[in-house]
Motif scaffolding. Structure first.
Motif, mmCIF file in Angstrom:
data_model
loop_
_atom_site.group_PDB
_atom_site.id
_atom_site.type_symbol
_atom_site.label_atom_id
_atom_site.label_comp_id
_atom_site.label_asym_id
_atom_site.label_seq_id
_atom_site.Cartn_x
_atom_site.Cartn_y
_atom_site.Cartn_z
ATOM 1 N N ALA A 85 -22.067 25.109 -32.775
ATOM 2 C CA ALA A 85 -20.631 25.064 -32.466
ATOM 3 C C ALA A 85 -20.205 26.354 -31.765
ATOM 4 O O ALA A 85 -19.499 26.316 -30.744
ATOM 5 C CB ALA A 85 -19.836 24.869 -33.758
ATOM 6 N N ASP A 86 -20.675 27.458 -32.273
ATOM 7 C CA ASP A 86 -20.358 28.760 -31.671
ATOM 8 C C ASP A 86 -20.879 28.813 -30.224
ATOM 9 O O ASP A 86 -20.200 29.302 -29.312
ATOM 10 C CB ASP A 86 -21.004 29.863 -32.527
ATOM 11 C CG ASP A 86 -20.887 31.231 -31.889
ATOM 12 O OD1 ASP A 86 -19.798 31.535 -31.357
ATOM 13 O OD2 ASP A 86 -21.871 31.998 -31.899
ATOM 14 N N SER A 87 -22.070 28.245 -29.999
ATOM 15 C CA SER A 87 -22.679 28.269 -28.669
ATOM 16 C C SER A 87 -21.846 27.468 -27.671
ATOM 17 O O SER A 87 -21.673 27.878 -26.521
ATOM 18 C CB SER A 87 -24.102 27.707 -28.734
ATOM 19 O OG SER A 87 -24.867 28.449 -29.654
ATOM 20 N N MET A 88 -21.315 26.312 -28.133
ATOM 21 C CA MET A 88 -20.516 25.482 -27.227
ATOM 22 C C MET A 88 -19.225 26.195 -26.830
ATOM 23 O O MET A 88 -18.681 25.941 -25.751
ATOM 24 C CB MET A 88 -20.187 24.122 -27.875
ATOM 25 C CG MET A 88 -21.327 23.135 -27.871
ATOM 26 S SD MET A 88 -22.195 22.962 -26.290
ATOM 27 C CE MET A 88 -21.229 21.746 -25.452
ATOM 28 N N ARG A 89 -18.761 27.080 -27.699
ATOM 29 C CA ARG A 89 -17.553 27.843 -27.343
ATOM 30 C C ARG A 89 -17.877 28.892 -26.279
ATOM 31 O O ARG A 89 -17.030 29.293 -25.504
ATOM 32 C CB ARG A 89 -16.979 28.534 -28.590
ATOM 33 C CG ARG A 89 -16.139 27.578 -29.448
ATOM 34 C CD ARG A 89 -15.312 28.332 -30.480
ATOM 35 N NE ARG A 89 -16.147 28.921 -31.508
ATOM 36 C CZ ARG A 89 -16.510 28.291 -32.632
ATOM 37 N NH1 ARG A 89 -16.118 27.056 -32.853
ATOM 38 N NH2 ARG A 89 -17.284 28.871 -33.512
ATOM 39 N N ARG A 90 -19.137 29.314 -26.258
ATOM 40 C CA ARG A 90 -19.515 30.354 -25.295
ATOM 41 C C ARG A 90 -19.796 29.808 -23.905
ATOM 42 O O ARG A 90 -19.614 30.483 -22.906
ATOM 43 C CB ARG A 90 -20.777 31.089 -25.775
ATOM 44 C CG ARG A 90 -20.552 31.907 -27.020
ATOM 45 C CD ARG A 90 -21.832 32.597 -27.433
ATOM 46 N NE ARG A 90 -21.707 33.192 -28.743
ATOM 47 C CZ ARG A 90 -21.242 34.417 -28.959
ATOM 48 N NH1 ARG A 90 -20.878 35.165 -27.936
ATOM 49 N NH2 ARG A 90 -21.152 34.892 -30.183
#
Ligand SMILES: Nc1nc2c(ncn2[C@@H]2O[C@H](COP(=O)(O)OP(=O)(O)OP(=O)(O)O)[C@@H](O)[C@H]2O)c(=O)[nH]1
Length: 339
Positions: free
Chosen positions: A178-183
């Motif tokens: 999830a954090d990666s998709m925000r990046r």
């Protein structure tokens, strides 16, 4: 007995110039031309795939695991991949042409690293799919630097979360995804373990979606565009890194100075002379070892691997030569093929 066994310190001043390189690439292109007539199923895809990531994240291991052949060296020491290496994998429905880019380097800013960074950027503009590797332990500043090299609007980037076999808690992967998709708007995210061959098929499926429909560019029988000379040099470098570990300075390269294949009574035999080039005079004894023991071992291990790769007996001589500051010398880089 090889020369380095007799007198390991001695380095020939005048070595024979390297013979003109065999035109493996041209030969391959010629073969590729013949591929126009190869019948492939409708919907067959083919394209270039760049695997990028910070040093030591596992790029070479992943490509080796995907392609199933040894195409690039792996070692515990970071920054050992200095050449772009292509590995080709052909499945029933697609051909993947992997481009292994050098690790994006931030610590040592020499001419060599500047060129490597440039090579990452230019590779990224040319490929059909980009696989960005990060470790399952999460994003590190060096990963973000690699991410910053990728155009912000690129829609062909897959995030592969590597070394999942080391992750203690598999549930921790979800917040990381999830954090990666925000990046970045990744086309997909696939957790993999190259070492344990986990979820490699899932990764291939995701890559395949990004490749254009096309006939194969390369003869499916070939797994790499690199000549036997290149692979031999990489093998010697790998053995040196493995045996010397942290003792071996980064600025180490291998050149192949003589390559002669002969046939006698129907038996093939290869005669190879190679030079391990180190940065400083003080590095030479490290590579040579006491009474030549290290160099002899490097040579012995490399000879066994190269003989297996070539399928014939090999006579290998390995010399050590100092080229002071070669990694910061543009001319030297050209000579050594890191252009
Ligand atoms: N446990 C585990 N270790 C891995 C995995 N993939 C790679 N490694 C290890 O990580 C280290 C670095 O792997 P490489 O494939 O050489 O990394 P690289 O990104 O190509 O490194 P550079 O050449 O420095 O850019 C090696 O010691 C590998 O054995 C994996 O899936 N699981």
């Amino acid at each position: 007995m090889t020369k380095e066994m007799k007198n390991p310190q001695e380095v020939p001043e005048t070595q024979e110039p390297a013979p003109a390189s065999e035109n493996d690439f041209e030969a391959m292109l010629a073969r590729a031309g013949a591929l126009n007539s190869v019948k492939v199923p409708e919907g067959f895809r083919c394209g270039y795939v760049a695997v990028v990531g910070r040093p030591n994240v596992g790029k070479s291991t992943l490509i080796n695991a995907l392609v199933g052949e040894k195409v690039s060296i792996t070692s515990k020491k970071p920054q050992t991949t200095r050449n772009r290496v292509l590995g080709v994998l052909t499945t029933e429905m697609a051909q993947f042409i992997f481009v292994d880019t050098p690790g994006f380097q931030t610590k040592v800013k020499t001419q060599l690293t500047r060129r490597m960074n440039r090579s990452v950027r230019s590779t990224l503009g040319e490929v059909d799919a980009i696989v960005l590797l990060i470790e399952s332990s999460g994003w590190r500043p060096a990963d973000l630097e690699v991410l910053s090299l990728i155009p912000k609007d690129a829609s062909n980037v897959i995030l592969a979360i590597s070394k999942t076999d080391l992750a203690k808690d598999r549930n921790a992967m979800l917040p990381l995804m999830a954090d990666s998709m925000r990046r970045f708007p990744f086309a997909s995210i696939v957790p993999v373990s190259a070492e344990k061959h986990r979820q490699l098929d899932d990764l291939l499926k995701e890559i395949e979606k990004l490749l254009p429909e096309s006939i194969p560019y390369f003869d499916p029988e070939l797994y790499t565009d690199k000549s036997p000379r290149f692979i031999a040099a990489e093998t010697i470098r790998e053995k040196a890194f493995r045996l010397l570990g942290d003792e071996l300075p980064y600025g180490t390269a291998v050149t192949i100075d003589r390559w002669k294949e002969t046939e006698e009574n129907g038996e093939r035999h290869a005669d190879i002379v190679a030079t391990l080039i180190v940065d400083r005079e003080s590095h030479k004894p490290i590579v040579i070892g006491e009474k030549g023991a290290k160099l002899r071992e490097i040579s012995r291990l490399a000879r066994a691997d190269i003989a297996e790769q070539l399928g014939c007996p090999v006579h290998l001589e390995v010399w050590v030569r100092v080229r002071r500051g070669w990694s910061d010398d543009v001319k030297a880089l050209k000579t050594l093929g890191y252009d």
